[in-house]
Write an enzyme that holds these catalytic residues in place. Structure first.
Site, mmCIF file in Angstrom:
data_model
loop_
_atom_site.group_PDB
_atom_site.id
_atom_site.type_symbol
_atom_site.label_atom_id
_atom_site.label_comp_id
_atom_site.label_asym_id
_atom_site.label_seq_id
_atom_site.Cartn_x
_atom_site.Cartn_y
_atom_site.Cartn_z
ATOM 1 N N GLU A 15 37.201 -31.219 -6.374
ATOM 2 C CA GLU A 15 38.133 -32.324 -6.572
ATOM 3 C C GLU A 15 39.433 -32.116 -5.801
ATOM 4 O OE1 GLU A 15 37.733 -35.170 -8.181
ATOM 5 O OE2 GLU A 15 35.674 -34.710 -8.805
ATOM 6 N N ASP A 24 41.918 -42.829 -3.698
ATOM 7 C CA ASP A 24 40.734 -42.058 -3.321
ATOM 8 C C ASP A 24 39.895 -42.830 -2.301
ATOM 9 O OD1 ASP A 24 39.291 -43.982 -4.720
ATOM 10 O OD2 ASP A 24 38.652 -42.633 -6.320
#
Length: 209
Positions: A15, A24
Site C-alpha cells: 500500500e 489513487d
C-alpha cells in the site's frame, strides 16, 4: 486467525505510506496506508495531512475490518501465509467483493488451487497485476519456503520485523507434484472434516509427513 507480523509488513509495503491526501489509480481520495473515507474516519479530503504515528494508528484500526471479513468469508482455518494473502487482497478489493468472489466459492468448496487462480481475476487496473501475482504467490507458498514480495517482479522479498522470520523448514516426506505446483507442507495432526482437509492439502501438503 489474525494477520501475522510478516503479513502486516508486506501489506504496508504494497500500500505504501502517504502522509498527504492523494487520488489513487481510480481517482479515490486516499491517505496513509491505503486509507479511504469508506473505511471510516478520518474523512479524506484534499489537503489532509497525517503524522507518521497517526498514519500507523489509522492503518491498525482499518485492518481489523479486513481481517474480520476474511474470517467471515472463509470459516475454515487456513495456513498463515494463505490467510495473510487474503487479507491483502481484501484490503485492496473490499470485504463485499471478497465475500461474493469466485475465489471464496472455490476455497470453501475445497479447491484451493482454483482459488489461487481466481485471485488473478482481480486485474483492473492493469497496474495491480504485479501485486496480484505476489498475493497469489503468498497464498500458495509457506513462509518457511519463501517470504512474500510486495509485487511479483520485485527483486527481493519484504524485510520482516525482527524476531518474526519463519523457522528453518524441517526435512519431511512429501507427495510428488507436477511442475509449477505450490510447495508441500505438513498439516497439523488434528482431525478435520473432509472438506477442510481438502483445502489444507491443496494449499500445501498432508498430515503424516
Amino acid at each position: 486467525m489474525d494477520l501475522s507480523p510478516i503479513g502486516k509488513a508486506v501489506l504496508v509495503a504494497r500500500e505504501g505510506r502517504r502522509l498527504h491526501a492523494y487520488r489513487d489509480s481510480v481517482g479515490i481520495w486516499t491517505i496513509g496506508i491505503g486509507h479511504t473515507s469508506a473505511a471510516g474516519p478520518p474523512l479524506v479530503t484534499p489537503g489532509l495531512a497525517l503524522t507518521l504515528a497517526e498514519c500507523d494508528a489509522v492503518f491498525d484500526r482499518d485492518v481489523v475490518r479486513f481481517v474480520a471479513a476474511v474470517r467471515a468469508a472463509v470459516p475454515a482455518p487456513l495456513p498463515q501465509h494463505a490467510f495473510d494473502a487474503l487479507v491483502s487482497l481484501c484490503f485492496n478489493i473490499g470485504p463485499a467483493a471478497l465475500g461474493r468472489s469466485t475465489l471464496v466459492r472455490r476455497l470453501n468448496a475445497g479447491d484451493a488451487e482454483g482459488a489461487a487462480q481466481a485471485m488473478m481475476l482481480w486485474d483492473r487496473p492493469a497496474a495491480l497485476i504485479p501485486r496480484r501475482g505476489a498475493e497469489q504467490d503468498q497464498f500458495r507458498t509457506p513462509y518457511a519456503v519463501a517470504l512474500p514480495r510486495a509485487r511479483r517482479n520485485d527483486a527481493a522479498p519484504i524485510a520482516v520485523p525482527d524476531g518474526t522470520a519463519p523457522a528453518r523448514p524441517v526435512a519431511r516426506r512429501t507427495v510428488p507434484r507436477s511442475p509449477g505446483a505450490p510447495p508441500a507442507v505438513p498439516l497439523p495432526p488434528e482431525a478435520a472434516p473432509t472438506w477442510l482437509a481438502r483445502i489444507r492439502a491443496a494449499l500445501g501438503g498432508r498430515s503424516g509427513a
